[in-house]
Design a protein around this motif. Structure first.
Motif, mmCIF file in Angstrom:
data_model
loop_
_atom_site.group_PDB
_atom_site.id
_atom_site.type_symbol
_atom_site.label_atom_id
_atom_site.label_comp_id
_atom_site.label_asym_id
_atom_site.label_seq_id
_atom_site.Cartn_x
_atom_site.Cartn_y
_atom_site.Cartn_z
ATOM 1 N N LYS A 96 40.394 -13.420 21.894
ATOM 2 C CA LYS A 96 40.036 -12.283 22.753
ATOM 3 C C LYS A 96 39.902 -12.728 24.208
ATOM 4 O O LYS A 96 39.215 -12.068 24.988
ATOM 5 N N TRP A 97 40.508 -13.850 24.561
ATOM 6 C CA TRP A 97 40.387 -14.406 25.898
ATOM 7 C C TRP A 97 40.646 -13.325 26.946
ATOM 8 O O TRP A 97 41.586 -12.546 26.764
ATOM 9 N N PRO A 98 39.826 -13.215 27.990
ATOM 10 C CA PRO A 98 38.851 -14.179 28.474
ATOM 11 C C PRO A 98 37.482 -14.107 27.808
ATOM 12 O O PRO A 98 36.590 -14.838 28.208
ATOM 13 N N LEU A 99 37.312 -13.223 26.823
ATOM 14 C CA LEU A 99 36.010 -13.148 26.167
ATOM 15 C C LEU A 99 35.877 -14.224 25.103
ATOM 16 O O LEU A 99 36.847 -14.563 24.423
ATOM 17 N N CYS A 100 34.703 -14.761 24.926
ATOM 18 C CA CYS A 100 34.402 -15.710 23.848
ATOM 19 C C CYS A 100 34.361 -14.948 22.530
ATOM 20 O O CYS A 100 33.742 -13.891 22.447
ATOM 21 N N ASP A 101 35.045 -15.469 21.516
ATOM 22 C CA ASP A 101 34.976 -14.856 20.189
ATOM 23 C C ASP A 101 34.358 -15.806 19.159
ATOM 24 O O ASP A 101 34.443 -15.561 17.958
ATOM 25 N N GLY A 102 33.760 -16.885 19.621
ATOM 26 C CA GLY A 102 33.124 -17.842 18.714
ATOM 27 C C GLY A 102 34.043 -18.965 18.261
ATOM 28 O O GLY A 102 33.617 -19.872 17.541
ATOM 29 N N ALA A 103 35.317 -18.936 18.677
ATOM 30 C CA ALA A 103 36.278 -19.961 18.247
ATOM 31 C C ALA A 103 35.892 -21.352 18.717
ATOM 32 O O ALA A 103 36.341 -22.352 18.142
ATOM 33 N N HIS A 104 35.037 -21.455 19.737
ATOM 34 C CA HIS A 104 34.630 -22.773 20.234
ATOM 35 C C HIS A 104 33.909 -23.578 19.152
ATOM 36 O O HIS A 104 33.938 -24.800 19.175
ATOM 37 N N LYS A 105 33.292 -22.898 18.191
ATOM 38 C CA LYS A 105 32.585 -23.621 17.125
ATOM 39 C C LYS A 105 33.564 -24.457 16.314
ATOM 40 O O LYS A 105 33.271 -25.602 15.961
ATOM 41 N N TYR A 106 34.735 -23.896 16.015
ATOM 42 C CA TYR A 106 35.749 -24.628 15.244
ATOM 43 C C TYR A 106 36.400 -25.704 16.115
ATOM 44 O O TYR A 106 36.672 -26.800 15.647
ATOM 45 N N HIS A 107 36.632 -25.365 17.388
ATOM 46 C CA HIS A 107 37.176 -26.353 18.322
ATOM 47 C C HIS A 107 36.238 -27.552 18.412
ATOM 48 O O HIS A 107 36.679 -28.706 18.342
ATOM 49 N N ASN A 108 34.927 -27.288 18.557
ATOM 50 C CA ASN A 108 33.958 -28.369 18.687
ATOM 51 C C ASN A 108 33.913 -29.234 17.432
ATOM 52 O O ASN A 108 33.876 -30.465 17.514
ATOM 53 N N LYS A 109 33.946 -28.593 16.278
ATOM 54 C CA LYS A 109 33.891 -29.337 15.016
ATOM 55 C C LYS A 109 35.135 -30.208 14.857
ATOM 56 O O LYS A 109 35.048 -31.375 14.480
ATOM 57 N N ASP A 110 36.293 -29.658 15.170
ATOM 58 C CA ASP A 110 37.560 -30.385 14.994
ATOM 59 C C ASP A 110 37.754 -31.477 16.027
ATOM 60 O O ASP A 110 38.500 -32.429 15.785
ATOM 61 N N ASN A 111 37.128 -31.335 17.211
ATOM 62 C CA ASN A 111 37.396 -32.256 18.315
ATOM 63 C C ASN A 111 36.158 -33.006 18.812
ATOM 64 O O ASN A 111 36.218 -33.664 19.842
ATOM 65 N N ASN A 112 35.053 -32.894 18.071
ATOM 66 C CA ASN A 112 33.810 -33.552 18.478
ATOM 67 C C ASN A 112 33.487 -33.211 19.939
ATOM 68 O O ASN A 112 33.196 -34.080 20.748
ATOM 69 N N ASP A 113 33.581 -31.926 20.255
ATOM 70 C CA ASP A 113 33.372 -31.452 21.623
ATOM 71 C C ASP A 113 32.113 -30.594 21.670
ATOM 72 O O ASP A 113 31.490 -30.334 20.616
ATOM 73 N N LYS A 114 31.720 -30.186 22.845
ATOM 74 C CA LYS A 114 30.539 -29.341 23.014
ATOM 75 C C LYS A 114 30.856 -28.127 23.879
ATOM 76 O O LYS A 114 30.006 -27.664 24.643
ATOM 77 N N ALA A 115 32.062 -27.604 23.775
ATOM 78 C CA ALA A 115 32.466 -26.462 24.596
ATOM 79 C C ALA A 115 31.694 -25.210 24.190
ATOM 80 O O ALA A 115 31.262 -25.069 23.053
ATOM 81 N N GLY A 116 31.534 -24.332 25.137
ATOM 82 C CA GLY A 116 30.884 -23.054 24.879
ATOM 83 C C GLY A 116 31.183 -22.115 26.024
ATOM 84 O O GLY A 116 31.756 -22.508 27.041
ATOM 85 N N PRO A 117 30.809 -20.856 25.880
ATOM 86 C CA PRO A 117 31.146 -19.871 26.902
ATOM 87 C C PRO A 117 30.254 -19.985 28.136
ATOM 88 O O PRO A 117 29.180 -20.576 28.094
ATOM 89 N N VAL A 118 30.725 -19.404 29.218
ATOM 90 C CA VAL A 118 29.850 -19.133 30.345
ATOM 91 C C VAL A 118 29.414 -17.675 30.187
ATOM 92 O O VAL A 118 30.236 -16.810 29.881
ATOM 93 N N VAL A 119 28.130 -17.438 30.292
ATOM 94 C CA VAL A 119 27.587 -16.097 30.083
ATOM 95 C C VAL A 119 27.188 -15.517 31.436
ATOM 96 O O VAL A 119 26.339 -16.088 32.133
ATOM 97 N N LEU A 120 27.824 -14.428 31.794
ATOM 98 C CA LEU A 120 27.478 -13.728 33.034
ATOM 99 C C LEU A 120 26.442 -12.666 32.694
ATOM 100 O O LEU A 120 26.626 -11.895 31.764
ATOM 101 N N VAL A 121 25.377 -12.652 33.448
ATOM 102 C CA VAL A 121 24.304 -11.689 33.209
ATOM 103 C C VAL A 121 24.029 -10.965 34.518
ATOM 104 O O VAL A 121 23.993 -11.582 35.580
ATOM 105 N N TRP A 122 23.883 -9.658 34.449
ATOM 106 C CA TRP A 122 23.592 -8.899 35.648
ATOM 107 C C TRP A 122 22.593 -7.797 35.333
ATOM 108 O O TRP A 122 22.405 -7.427 34.177
#
Ligand code: FES
Length: 72
Positions: free
Chosen positions: A43-69
């Motif tokens: 759903k790019w540019p929106l986060c859909d939670g796929a970073h969890k699988y990316h992090n697990k597969d790549n030993n990474d710590k990626a996550g979304p930037v959350v804009l709040v207003w």
């Protein structure tokens, strides 16, 4: 490079993007939006939670930037 999401902006040399948030579909007006930084979201540019699988597969710590207003 094998883990790169080739469906998004593969012609750019760098990862800079300018996103008009007025064009992001949201069913209900919200006070926050999570933007993907792992490049794996379907759903790019929106986060859909796929970073969890990316992090697990790549030993990474990626996550979304959350804009709040504040609502007007
Ligand atoms: Fe990419 Fe969440 S899916 S940061």
């Amino acid at each position: 490079d094998s883990n790169k999401n080739k469906t998004i902006n593969d012609n750019n040399l760098s990862a800079r993007d300018e996103i008009n948030i007025d064009n992001i579909d949201r069913d209900v007006p919200k006070k926050r939006v999570s933007l993907c930084r792992c490049w794996k979201s379907k759903k790019w540019p929106l986060c859909d939670g796929a970073h969890k699988y990316h992090n697990k597969d790549n030993n990474d710590k990626a996550g979304p930037v959350v804009l709040v207003w504040n609502e007007p």
